[in-house]
Design a protein around this motif. Sequence first.
Motif, PDB file in Angstrom:
ATOM      1  N   ARG A 167     -13.016  -4.740  -6.803  1.00 45.35           N
ATOM      2  CA  ARG A 167     -12.148  -3.568  -6.911  1.00 45.35           C
ATOM      3  C   ARG A 167     -12.913  -2.444  -7.598  1.00 45.35           C
ATOM      4  NH1 ARG A 167      -7.842  -5.880 -11.437  1.00 45.35           N
ATOM      5  NH2 ARG A 167      -9.250  -5.751 -13.249  1.00 45.35           N
ATOM      6  N   ARG A 168     -12.461  -1.228  -7.291  1.00 46.85           N
ATOM      7  CA  ARG A 168     -13.030  -0.058  -7.939  1.00 46.85           C
ATOM      8  C   ARG A 168     -11.883   0.771  -8.479  1.00 46.85           C
ATOM      9  NH1 ARG A 168     -17.923   2.553  -7.140  1.00 46.85           N
ATOM     10  NH2 ARG A 168     -18.224   1.541  -5.112  1.00 46.85           N
ATOM     11  N   GLN A 219      -5.637   0.172  -1.132  1.00 44.89           N
ATOM     12  CA  GLN A 219      -5.277   0.747  -2.420  1.00 44.89           C
ATOM     13  C   GLN A 219      -4.156  -0.035  -3.085  1.00 44.89           C
ATOM     14  OE1 GLN A 219      -6.515   3.672  -4.102  1.00 44.89           O
ATOM     15  NE2 GLN A 219      -5.222   2.891  -5.766  1.00 44.89           N
ATOM     16  N   VAL A 220      -4.370  -0.354  -4.349  1.00 52.39           N
ATOM     17  CA  VAL A 220      -3.344  -0.976  -5.175  1.00 52.39           C
ATOM     18  C   VAL A 220      -3.071  -0.033  -6.346  1.00 52.39           C
ATOM     19  CG1 VAL A 220      -2.795  -2.884  -6.728  1.00 52.39           C
ATOM     20  CG2 VAL A 220      -3.963  -3.325  -4.546  1.00 52.39           C
ATOM     21  N   GLY A 245      -6.548   0.277  -8.386  1.00 56.08           N
ATOM     22  CA  GLY A 245      -7.848   0.561  -7.802  1.00 56.08           C
ATOM     23  C   GLY A 245      -7.850   0.266  -6.319  1.00 56.08           C
ATOM     24  N   VAL A 246      -8.994   0.485  -5.716  1.00 60.88           N
ATOM     25  CA  VAL A 246      -9.189   0.116  -4.323  1.00 60.88           C
ATOM     26  C   VAL A 246      -9.800  -1.280  -4.301  1.00 60.88           C
ATOM     27  CG1 VAL A 246     -10.312   0.676  -2.150  1.00 60.88           C
ATOM     28  CG2 VAL A 246      -9.522   2.518  -3.654  1.00 60.88           C
ATOM     29  N   GLY A 303      -0.494  -1.477  -2.078  1.00 59.18           N
ATOM     30  CA  GLY A 303       0.698  -0.660  -2.197  1.00 59.18           C
ATOM     31  C   GLY A 303       0.948  -0.239  -3.612  1.00 59.18           C
ATOM     32  N   LEU A 304       2.136   0.296  -3.822  1.00 56.94           N
ATOM     33  CA  LEU A 304       2.556   0.756  -5.141  1.00 56.94           C
ATOM     34  C   LEU A 304       3.544  -0.261  -5.715  1.00 56.94           C
ATOM     35  CD1 LEU A 304       2.846   2.920  -7.378  1.00 56.94           C
ATOM     36  CD2 LEU A 304       4.628   3.971  -5.947  1.00 56.94           C
ATOM     37  N   VAL A 305       3.297  -0.694  -6.935  1.00 59.30           N
ATOM     38  CA  VAL A 305       4.159  -1.686  -7.571  1.00 59.30           C
ATOM     39  C   VAL A 305       4.281  -1.358  -9.052  1.00 59.30           C
ATOM     40  CG1 VAL A 305       2.240  -3.269  -8.019  1.00 59.30           C
ATOM     41  CG2 VAL A 305       4.574  -4.170  -7.822  1.00 59.30           C
TER      42      VAL A 305
END
Length: 123
Positions: free
Chosen positions: A37-38, A118-119, A91-92, A9-11
Amino acid sequence: VQLQASGGGLVQAGGSLRLSCAASRLTSSTYYMGWFRRAPGKEREFVAVISFNGDRTSYADSVKGRFTISRDNARNTVYLSMNSLKPEDTGVYYCASRFGTKVASTAAAYGYWGRGTQVTVSS
């Protein structure tokens, strides 16, 4: 073995998230479970890994002290608790699993991969 990651999520920077990765079943191929992660425009990189019993873990230097990997074998699930998030953590995030006798931090060592989650960490 199928792996399903969730929890992204979005943080805001400094915030926390917990990612989950559910495995369809436990087999020898899920003995070690890891997170990679990418980031945009970058290569996939190792984040953390945990052994079946949780007695062995390893972390990338960039996340040590902020991220914690754990697993619940009764739920066939591995978790990544992420605290003090930074924009560069964006990243993912992918979970992966492998059978082996040693902790591994290279993507090529993992035979099973889930779809990413997704982060996004805003500054």
